[in-house]
Design a protein around this motif. Structure first.
Motif, short mmCIF file in Angstrom:
data_model
loop_
_atom_site.label_atom_id
_atom_site.label_comp_id
_atom_site.label_asym_id
_atom_site.label_seq_id
_atom_site.Cartn_x
_atom_site.Cartn_y
_atom_site.Cartn_z
N ARG A 1 0.84 -1.21 0.00
CA ARG A 1 0.00 0.00 0.00
C ARG A 1 0.87 1.25 0.00
O ARG A 1 0.57 2.22 -0.71
N SER A 2 1.93 1.24 0.77
CA SER A 2 2.83 2.39 0.85
C SER A 2 3.52 2.64 -0.49
O SER A 2 3.58 3.79 -0.97
N ARG A 3 4.01 1.57 -1.12
CA ARG A 3 4.65 1.73 -2.44
C ARG A 3 3.66 2.22 -3.48
O ARG A 3 3.97 3.07 -4.30
N GLN A 4 2.44 1.71 -3.41
CA GLN A 4 1.41 2.13 -4.36
C GLN A 4 1.09 3.61 -4.14
O GLN A 4 0.97 4.37 -5.10
N ALA A 5 0.96 4.04 -2.88
CA ALA A 5 0.67 5.43 -2.59
C ALA A 5 1.81 6.32 -3.06
O ALA A 5 1.58 7.38 -3.66
N ASN A 6 3.06 5.90 -2.85
CA ASN A 6 4.21 6.68 -3.31
C ASN A 6 4.22 6.76 -4.83
O ASN A 6 4.53 7.81 -5.40
N GLU B 1 1.65 6.61 -6.82
CA GLU B 1 0.58 7.51 -7.24
C GLU B 1 0.95 8.97 -6.98
O GLU B 1 0.65 9.84 -7.78
N GLU B 2 1.65 9.24 -5.85
CA GLU B 2 2.10 10.60 -5.56
C GLU B 2 3.11 11.10 -6.59
O GLU B 2 3.15 12.27 -6.90
N ASP B 3 3.92 10.17 -7.11
CA ASP B 3 4.92 10.52 -8.12
C ASP B 3 4.31 10.64 -9.51
O ASP B 3 5.01 10.83 -10.48
N GLY B 4 3.02 10.50 -9.59
CA GLY B 4 2.36 10.56 -10.90
C GLY B 4 2.60 9.34 -11.75
O GLY B 4 2.49 9.39 -12.96
N GLY B 5 2.99 8.23 -11.11
CA GLY B 5 3.21 7.01 -11.86
C GLY B 5 4.54 6.97 -12.57
O GLY B 5 4.79 6.08 -13.36
N ARG B 6 5.42 7.93 -12.28
CA ARG B 6 6.74 7.94 -12.92
C ARG B 6 7.64 6.85 -12.34
O ARG B 6 7.54 6.51 -11.19
N SER B 7 8.52 6.37 -13.16
CA SER B 7 9.49 5.37 -12.74
C SER B 7 10.85 6.03 -12.65
O SER B 7 11.16 6.94 -13.41
N ASP B 8 11.68 5.61 -11.69
CA ASP B 8 13.03 6.16 -11.53
C ASP B 8 14.01 5.55 -12.52
O ASP B 8 15.17 5.87 -12.50
N GLU B 9 13.56 4.65 -13.35
CA GLU B 9 14.47 3.98 -14.28
C GLU B 9 14.77 4.84 -15.47
O GLU B 9 14.05 5.58 -15.98
#
Length: 75
Positions: A60-65, A67-75
């Motif tokens: 849940r925490s990772r999903q919330a993070n 969503e907060e990032d707008g679904g962006r990936s750090d890759e």
């Protein structure tokens, strides 16, 4: 008619070394094998449920993070 049993009887095997350890604990604590096995299983089940809750919370925490990032990936 004899009273019905509330518990179920099971049979399981242990490696010799573990059996000896359990026998020592049983003798030291003045408990029987059933008590020790019940306690071990109860502790395992409590720990298992705690780990499951922690995994769910982590997801849940990772999903919330995410969503907060707008679904962006750090890759």
């Amino acid at each position: 008619m004899p009273p019905r049993r509330i518990s179920r009887t099971i049979t399981f095997s242990l490696p010799p070394e573990m059996y000896e350890q359990v026998q020592r604990v049983k003798d030291e604590e003045g408990r029987d094998m059933s008590e020790l096995v019940r306690e071990a299983l109860r502790l395992y089940m409590e720990d298992r449920e705690l780990r499951r809750e922690q995994r769910r919370e982590g997801l849940r925490s990772r999903q919330a993070n995410h969503e907060e990032d707008g679904g962006r990936s750090d890759e």
